[in-house]
Design an enzyme around this catalytic site. Structure first.
Site, mmCIF file in Angstrom:
data_model
loop_
_atom_site.group_PDB
_atom_site.id
_atom_site.type_symbol
_atom_site.label_atom_id
_atom_site.label_comp_id
_atom_site.label_asym_id
_atom_site.label_seq_id
_atom_site.Cartn_x
_atom_site.Cartn_y
_atom_site.Cartn_z
ATOM 1 N N TYR A 84 95.376 -38.639 99.928
ATOM 2 C CA TYR A 84 95.195 -38.725 101.423
ATOM 3 C C TYR A 84 94.628 -39.956 101.608
ATOM 4 O O TYR A 84 93.954 -40.377 100.699
ATOM 5 C CB TYR A 84 94.536 -37.166 101.519
ATOM 6 C CG TYR A 84 93.391 -37.580 102.768
ATOM 7 C CD1 TYR A 84 94.561 -37.103 104.225
ATOM 8 C CD2 TYR A 84 92.272 -37.711 103.405
ATOM 9 C CE1 TYR A 84 93.934 -37.333 105.248
ATOM 10 C CE2 TYR A 84 92.253 -38.477 104.181
ATOM 11 C CZ TYR A 84 92.659 -37.576 105.885
ATOM 12 O OH TYR A 84 92.384 -38.061 106.916
ATOM 13 N N HIS A 107 88.744 -45.406 114.995
ATOM 14 C CA HIS A 107 87.779 -44.512 114.759
ATOM 15 C C HIS A 107 86.130 -45.297 115.226
ATOM 16 O O HIS A 107 85.102 -44.485 115.835
ATOM 17 C CB HIS A 107 87.596 -44.349 113.664
ATOM 18 C CG HIS A 107 88.592 -42.943 112.923
ATOM 19 N ND1 HIS A 107 89.729 -44.021 112.892
ATOM 20 C CD2 HIS A 107 88.294 -42.186 112.669
ATOM 21 C CE1 HIS A 107 90.867 -42.509 112.669
ATOM 22 N NE2 HIS A 107 89.697 -41.169 112.123
ATOM 23 N N ASN A 126 84.187 -42.274 106.755
ATOM 24 C CA ASN A 126 83.764 -41.362 106.050
ATOM 25 C C ASN A 126 82.272 -40.656 105.485
ATOM 26 O O ASN A 126 81.872 -42.019 104.509
ATOM 27 C CB ASN A 126 84.909 -40.740 104.964
ATOM 28 C CG ASN A 126 85.874 -40.117 105.720
ATOM 29 O OD1 ASN A 126 85.876 -38.471 105.344
ATOM 30 N ND2 ASN A 126 86.949 -40.151 106.527
ATOM 31 N N TYR A 156 43.515 -19.044 119.851
ATOM 32 C CA TYR A 156 44.364 -19.718 119.086
ATOM 33 C C TYR A 156 44.672 -21.014 118.182
ATOM 34 O O TYR A 156 44.522 -21.091 117.556
ATOM 35 C CB TYR A 156 45.774 -18.491 119.085
ATOM 36 C CG TYR A 156 45.948 -16.793 119.710
ATOM 37 C CD1 TYR A 156 44.781 -16.401 118.595
ATOM 38 C CD2 TYR A 156 46.455 -15.882 119.337
ATOM 39 C CE1 TYR A 156 44.777 -14.906 118.407
ATOM 40 C CE2 TYR A 156 46.974 -14.828 119.208
ATOM 41 C CZ TYR A 156 45.930 -14.199 118.730
ATOM 42 O OH TYR A 156 45.847 -12.710 118.512
ATOM 43 N N ARG A 198 41.687 -21.526 116.048
ATOM 44 C CA ARG A 198 41.576 -21.172 114.988
ATOM 45 C C ARG A 198 42.647 -20.665 114.105
ATOM 46 O O ARG A 198 42.533 -20.776 112.952
ATOM 47 C CB ARG A 198 41.467 -19.592 115.424
ATOM 48 C CG ARG A 198 40.672 -18.579 114.671
ATOM 49 C CD ARG A 198 40.478 -17.481 115.325
ATOM 50 N NE ARG A 198 40.933 -16.907 116.652
ATOM 51 C CZ ARG A 198 41.245 -15.907 116.521
ATOM 52 N NH1 ARG A 198 41.635 -15.324 115.300
ATOM 53 N NH2 ARG A 198 41.499 -15.859 117.829
ATOM 54 N N PHE A 209 81.835 -34.980 104.210
ATOM 55 C CA PHE A 209 81.374 -35.474 104.378
ATOM 56 C C PHE A 209 80.642 -34.521 105.338
ATOM 57 O O PHE A 209 80.010 -34.938 106.703
ATOM 58 C CB PHE A 209 82.330 -35.940 104.939
ATOM 59 C CG PHE A 209 84.071 -35.149 105.707
ATOM 60 C CD1 PHE A 209 83.583 -34.030 105.987
ATOM 61 C CD2 PHE A 209 85.109 -35.689 104.411
ATOM 62 C CE1 PHE A 209 84.906 -33.027 106.271
ATOM 63 C CE2 PHE A 209 86.401 -34.674 104.437
ATOM 64 C CZ PHE A 209 86.108 -33.115 105.742
ATOM 65 N N GLU A 214 90.411 -30.315 111.520
ATOM 66 C CA GLU A 214 89.076 -30.445 112.208
ATOM 67 C C GLU A 214 88.532 -29.318 112.688
ATOM 68 O O GLU A 214 87.778 -29.730 113.580
ATOM 69 C CB GLU A 214 88.577 -32.318 111.860
ATOM 70 C CG GLU A 214 89.172 -33.271 111.085
ATOM 71 C CD GLU A 214 88.606 -34.609 111.287
ATOM 72 O OE1 GLU A 214 87.991 -34.796 112.637
ATOM 73 O OE2 GLU A 214 88.995 -35.397 110.774
#
Length: 537
Positions: free
Chosen positions: A84, A114, A226, A310, A313, A366, A451
């Site tokens: 791949y 990309h 990646n 609060y 404290r 990834f 994906e």
């Protein structure tokens, strides 16, 4: 967007993004040189490199490991067995075979296609941290790329140049594809970058550095795009800021407690030993120590008041829970800094069925889920840290909740004092609440549904930065309010350990003669908070 510098802004044509109050990374000398080996990078080292305080060099042993996986990747590129991203297309196109003659074009095309990021660029420190992490991951020796790639990344870091990396466009799987592609684009002499603070075309950046554009070999484009390095770089830098912020919250809270004539008895060790969360114990111990030797507290020892609200404290319980959240985030990010997160991974000797033992294994390292979760968790915790601070601010300015003048004005009615500072804090906290919804619970399928589950880790990082910045401002407002409130108790002095912190605020923000715009005062003290002025040394 991201770096100790501050919020993203749309840059001018020739300057990098960053806050108006931030300075550029300074190329200080002499510098420590950090040896990168893919296994031992620390958060402190990452920050030093990100801020330009250290140089980097690849370790010789790590470069040898890279050579071994490179040879394995080359054999797959030249063979017929599908591997791949080496001799196939990407994502949904993984079934398309690529010939050796087209291997270089395949890798260049994956980078160009990309590099689809948009929005304001990451700021300099985040960009440098990303470069560092990418170099460190490749040095693990499982990416099948040339040592030259790492050497170029290190040269960029050491020269002070860095790529223009748009902050938006990553869904966090297959990692931070778009941000990382913009890094690779610069190595190819394309895209844009910064050198000496000036924004230039990528080819010009390389020309000035006397670097030749890279021609990518088998798998090198895929290996460069990646991984989780964008979300991790941003998250790591913000974690370090957040750790300083929780220390600041204890200083601010202790000063407010003094201004409101509260008690430190709720911070006694024997109480917290019965609920021994590590963060709670640390917070209670620090608050107890910060409130030692207080003239103010001694003056109301026998006032008959039983217990505080609060927000005063319960500081150890809330601040401590934030501390524990950050400790968990630190553990996750320390692992991620030194993890192999690209795909596929190349193993030089993992397959007994092959004569050379080489293997290319596709997986999902990834996927940004581990990082995305802790970034979201940090956002939730810091939002609550800001929220409890805002409640303490309200108690100092509201005359129904204290014995102090309304809104801490010297002449109430004629003057409004810090009325609107509390309103600003309330607005900031509400904004943090809107941003604190976890990004990691969302997923949207991409790449033709190949994906089909993604982490949204970069979205989590972007939201975290905005929350962190506004939480710093809320704590700055509390410090300002406490500083002014304590003037009404003079000549009594607050606890001795608090006095240097109070002096620092007052040095930065001199007393007001009547009303004035508090905006600059808030930002000035927020800058001090950001750089750790009130954190424990």
């Amino acid at each position: 967007m991201l770096a100790p510098a501050g919020r993203l802004q749309t840059p001018s044509l020739d300057r990098p993004a960053g806050r108006e109050t931030s300075s550029r990374v300074v190329d200080a000398s002499p510098k420590q040189t950090i040896q990168l080996d893919g296994d031992s990078l620390s958060l402190a080292e990452l920050e030093a490199v990100a801020l330009g305080k250290a140089r980097v060099a690849p370790a010789a042993a790590a470069l040898r490991r890279m050579e071994e996986s490179l040879e394995a990747a080359r054999r797959f590129a030249e063979g017929t067995e599908p591997a791949y991203g080496i001799n196939t297309g990407f994502g949904r196109l993984a079934e398309v075979r690529i010939t050796p003659e087209d291997a270089a074009a395949l890798q260049a095309n994956v980078v160009r296609s990309h590099a689809a990021g948009v929005g304001a660029p990451l700021d300099e420190a985040a960009s440098r941290a990303l470069l560092l992490l990418r170099a460190n991951v490749l040095l693990k020796g499982y990416s099948g790329v040339r040592p030259l790639i790492v050497e170029r990344l290190c040269s960029l870091l050491n020269s002070g140049a860095y790529p223009l990396i748009p902050s938006k466009g990553s869904v966090g799987a297959s990692g931070d594809l778009a941000p990382l592609a913009h890094v690779a684009l610069l190595l190819m002499g394309e895209g844009e970058g910064f050198i000496d603070g000036v924004r230039l075309p990528g080819a010009m950046v390389l020309f000035r550095l006397q670097m030749k554009p890279l021609e990518l070999g088998p798998k090198e484009g895929l290996a460069l795009v990646n991984g989780t390095q964008a979300m991790t770089a941003c998250g790591a830098l913000d974690l370090l800021r957040a750790e300083r912020l929780v220390e600041t919250a204890e200083v601010a809270g202790a000063l407010t407690l003094e201004a409101l004539r509260g008690s430190r008895q709720a911070f006694r060790a024997e109480l917290h030993d019965l609920r021994p969360h590590p963060g709670q114990l640390a917070s209670a111990r620090r608050l107890w120590e910060l409130l030692e030797e207080s003239e103010i507290m001694e003056s109301h020892r026998d006032c008959g008041k039983v217990q505080d609200a609060y927000s005063l404290r319960c500081m150890p319980q809330v601040h401590g829970a934030v501390r524990d959240t950050l400790s968990h985030a630190r553990r996750v990010l320390e692992i991620e800094l030194n993890s192999a997160t690209d795909n596929p991974l190349v193993f030089a000797g993992a397959d007994p069925d092959r004569p050379d033992g080489a293997a290319v294994i596709s997986g999902g390292n990834f996927h940004g889920a581990p990082v995305a979760y802790v970034l979201d968790f940090m956002s939730i915790a810091l939002t609550d840290l800001a929220a409890i601070s805002e409640r303490r601010i309200e108690r100092t300015v509201n005359p129904d909740l204290s014995d102090l003048p309304p809104f801490l004005a010297a002449n109430p009615g004629l003057e409004s004092g810090l009325m609107m500072a509390q309103v600003t804090a309330a607005a900031l906290v509400s904004g943090c609440k809107a941003l604190a919804h976890p990004a990691s619970v969302d997923s949207i399928p991409t790449s033709a549904n190949k994906e089909d589950h993604v982490s949204m880790g970069m979205t989590a990082a972007l939201k975290l930065r905005e929350i962190l910045e506004d939480a710093e401002r809320v704590l700055a407002i509390e410090l300002l309010c406490a500083s002014r409130a304590l003037r009404f108790l003079e000549p009594l002095k607050p606890a001795r350990p608090l006095q240097p912190h109070l002096a620092a605020v007052r040095h930065a923000v001199p007393p007001a003669q009547g009303d004035r715009s508090p905006s600059r005062d808030i930002e000035r003290v927020a800058s001090m908070v950001r750089c750790g002025k009130f954190a424990k040394s």
